[in-house]
Write an enzyme that holds these catalytic residues in place. Structure first.
Site, PDB file in Angstrom:
ATOM      1  N   ASP A  21       0.886  -1.177   0.000  1.00 35.67           N
ATOM      2  CA  ASP A  21       0.000   0.000   0.000  1.00 35.67           C
ATOM      3  C   ASP A  21       0.921   1.224   0.000  1.00 35.67           C
ATOM      4  OD1 ASP A  21      -2.435   1.541   0.282  1.00 35.67           O
ATOM      5  OD2 ASP A  21      -1.905   1.871   2.367  1.00 35.67           O
ATOM      6  N   SER A  22       0.309   2.417  -0.104  1.00 38.95           N
ATOM      7  CA  SER A  22       1.117   3.632  -0.054  1.00 38.95           C
ATOM      8  C   SER A  22       1.567   3.941   1.380  1.00 38.95           C
ATOM      9  CB  SER A  22       0.308   4.809  -0.581  1.00 38.95           C
ATOM     10  OG  SER A  22      -0.827   5.000   0.235  1.00 38.95           O
ATOM     11  N   TYR A  59      -0.906   8.217  -2.898  1.00 42.90           N
ATOM     12  CA  TYR A  59      -0.998   7.771  -4.290  1.00 42.90           C
ATOM     13  C   TYR A  59      -2.186   8.439  -5.000  1.00 42.90           C
ATOM     14  CZ  TYR A  59       2.246   3.698  -4.151  1.00 42.90           C
ATOM     15  OH  TYR A  59       3.342   2.872  -4.107  1.00 42.90           O
ATOM     16  N   GLY A  60      -3.215   8.782  -4.215  1.00 40.16           N
ATOM     17  CA  GLY A  60      -4.481   9.252  -4.784  1.00 40.16           C
ATOM     18  C   GLY A  60      -4.368  10.291  -5.892  1.00 40.16           C
ATOM     19  N   CYS A  82      -4.403  -1.801  -1.861  1.00 34.72           N
ATOM     20  CA  CYS A  82      -4.567  -0.379  -2.137  1.00 34.72           C
ATOM     21  C   CYS A  82      -5.515  -0.253  -3.329  1.00 34.72           C
ATOM     22  CB  CYS A  82      -3.193   0.200  -2.476  1.00 34.72           C
ATOM     23  SG  CYS A  82      -3.250   1.897  -3.063  1.00 34.72           S
ATOM     24  N   ASN A  83      -6.597   0.488  -3.164  1.00 39.74           N
ATOM     25  CA  ASN A  83      -7.589   0.611  -4.235  1.00 39.74           C
ATOM     26  C   ASN A  83      -7.039   1.337  -5.449  1.00 39.74           C
ATOM     27  OD1 ASN A  83     -10.689   0.044  -3.186  1.00 39.74           O
ATOM     28  ND2 ASN A  83      -9.228   0.416  -1.551  1.00 39.74           N
ATOM     29  N   GLU A 121      -2.850   9.254   7.925  1.00 39.97           N
ATOM     30  CA  GLU A 121      -1.383   9.154   8.009  1.00 39.97           C
ATOM     31  C   GLU A 121      -0.804  10.143   9.022  1.00 39.97           C
ATOM     32  OE1 GLU A 121       0.895   7.062   6.527  1.00 39.97           O
ATOM     33  OE2 GLU A 121      -0.525   5.920   5.310  1.00 39.97           O
ATOM     34  N   CYS A 124     -11.015   2.796  -0.175  1.00 39.95           N
ATOM     35  CA  CYS A 124      -9.601   3.114   0.062  1.00 39.95           C
ATOM     36  C   CYS A 124      -9.266   2.376   1.342  1.00 39.95           C
ATOM     37  CB  CYS A 124      -9.402   4.618   0.237  1.00 39.95           C
ATOM     38  SG  CYS A 124      -7.757   5.044   0.846  1.00 39.95           S
ATOM     39  N   THR A 125      -8.138   1.661   1.353  1.00 37.05           N
ATOM     40  CA  THR A 125      -7.850   0.817   2.519  1.00 37.05           C
ATOM     41  C   THR A 125      -7.514   1.639   3.765  1.00 37.05           C
ATOM     42  OG1 THR A 125      -5.594   0.551   1.668  1.00 37.05           O
ATOM     43  CG2 THR A 125      -7.179  -1.211   1.195  1.00 37.05           C
ATOM     44  N   HIS A 126      -7.269   2.936   3.592  1.00 37.34           N
ATOM     45  CA  HIS A 126      -7.076   3.794   4.768  1.00 37.34           C
ATOM     46  C   HIS A 126      -8.405   4.079   5.489  1.00 37.34           C
ATOM     47  CE1 HIS A 126      -3.136   4.744   3.014  1.00 37.34           C
ATOM     48  NE2 HIS A 126      -2.820   5.388   4.127  1.00 37.34           N
TER      49      HIS A 126
HETATM   50  N1  DGL Z   1      -4.798   3.163   0.651  1.00 37.20           N
HETATM   51  C1  DGL Z   1      -4.834   3.537  -0.718  1.00 37.20           C
HETATM   52  C2  DGL Z   1      -6.102   3.080  -1.390  1.00 37.20           C
HETATM   53  O1  DGL Z   1      -6.687   2.103  -0.975  1.00 37.20           O
HETATM   54  C3  DGL Z   1      -4.574   4.934  -1.148  1.00 37.20           C
HETATM   55  C4  DGL Z   1      -3.974   5.925  -0.322  1.00 37.20           C
HETATM   56  C5  DGL Z   1      -3.244   7.043  -1.019  1.00 37.20           C
HETATM   57  O2  DGL Z   1      -3.873   7.930  -1.634  1.00 37.20           O
HETATM   58  O3  DGL Z   1      -2.047   6.986  -0.927  1.00 37.20           O
HETATM   59  O4  DGL Z   1      -6.535   3.666  -2.379  1.00 37.20           O
END
Ligand code: DGL
Length: 267
Positions: A11-12, A43-44, A74-75, A153, A185-187
């Site tokens: 993941d990021s 990453y978004g 990570c999505n 984060e 989003c996994t966050h």
């Molecule tokens: N956790 C990531 C996801 O599921 C993205 C987080 C990010 O934007 O870095 O999309």
């Protein structure tokens, strides 16, 4: 390839830990190697090409760690190119989008489903395509929530700022009468408390973690790679940014201090 190797996840940042926790619960005998690309988080807002490049480098590193499968936890990285990674990576591979869609379909009664995600995930249309394939009759409403990842984060999950931002993002979806909301989003499961408070008890929150872990178990079992016993499962964590902030935040999520190591990758 054998069953004693570890499951790799990436993941990021800390978001994929929501999936890792479910892997620990459903597959307790497995060793896990986790990579958080904190040097490039979030990453978004990044382009799919750039994210594919990061994932390619990370998976090359993970493949040096005696691993038997890779979960793109990570999505936005899943949306950026699961098929692309499948051609480049010589491991059984899983993303998190289809598992979330299947879980949402099991719970909706009205067929009106919301999905929240990063800007990249929403823009990719990956959820719309997955619903088109699996249940075209569903009415899907998407909302980008770009600040959520930064809130998680930075350890601000329980702050008034988190509540205020969540209120603004979620209001338009509530007006559509959804009965299921995918945390795409996994966050975001780390913000589930505040999200549930705002959407109310009639809306079911879906995280891809449970379903992804279940599908991982099925995939490993079907390839004869599932580990049944392990007296001392090992969980190792690698990050592209400094290890300590990741380890401190991960400790609050996992409720134990992880061993985290910084890896400098060639990008
Ligand atoms: N956790 C990531 C996801 O599921 C993205 C987080 C990010 O934007 O870095 O999309």
């Amino acid at each position: 390839m054998n069953r004693y190797k570890a499951i790799a996840m990436l993941d990021s940042g800390v978001g994929g830990l929501t999936v890792a926790q479910e892997i620990f619960r459903q597959l307790p005998a497995e060793n896990v190697v986790y990579f958080g690309d904190t040097a490039h988080m979030p990453y978004g807002p990044r382009s799919p090409e750039q994210i594919r490049g990061f994932v390619y480098e990370i998976s090359a590193f993970l493949q040096t760690q005696e691993v038997k499968a890779l979960i793109i936890a990570c999505n936005v990285a899943t949306a950026a190119g699961l098929n692309y990674y499948a051609q480049k990576v010589d491991l059984p591979l899983l993303g998190v989008i289809e598992p979330a869609v299947r879980a949402a379909l099991r719970h909706t009664k009205t067929g009106k489903i919301g999905v929240i995600g990063t800007a990249g995930t929403v823009k990719s249309g990956a959820y719309s395509r997955a619903f088109q394939r699996l249940a075209p009759e569903v009415e899907l409403y998407s909302q980008a929530c770009p600040l959520f990842v930064l809130i998680v984060e930075n350890g601000l999950v329980n702050s008034p700022e988190a509540r205020c931002v969540a209120q603004k993002y979620l209001q338009p979806l509530l007006a559509k009468g959804i009965d299921v909301l995918i945390m795409g989003c996994t966050h975001y499961p780390l913000l589930a408390g505040v999200v549930q408070e705002i959407v109310g008890p009639a809306v079911r929150l879906i995280s891809s973690a449970e379903e992804t872990a279940r599908e991982t178990k099925e995939l490993l079992a079907c390839r004869n790679l599932l580990r049944q016993e392990n007296p001392a499962p090992q969980h190792r964590y690698f990050v592209s940014g400094p290890a300590k902030p990741f380890a401190d935040l991960a400790a609050t999520i996992l409720r134990r201090k992880p061993n985290a190591y910084q890896v400098i990758l060639p990008w």
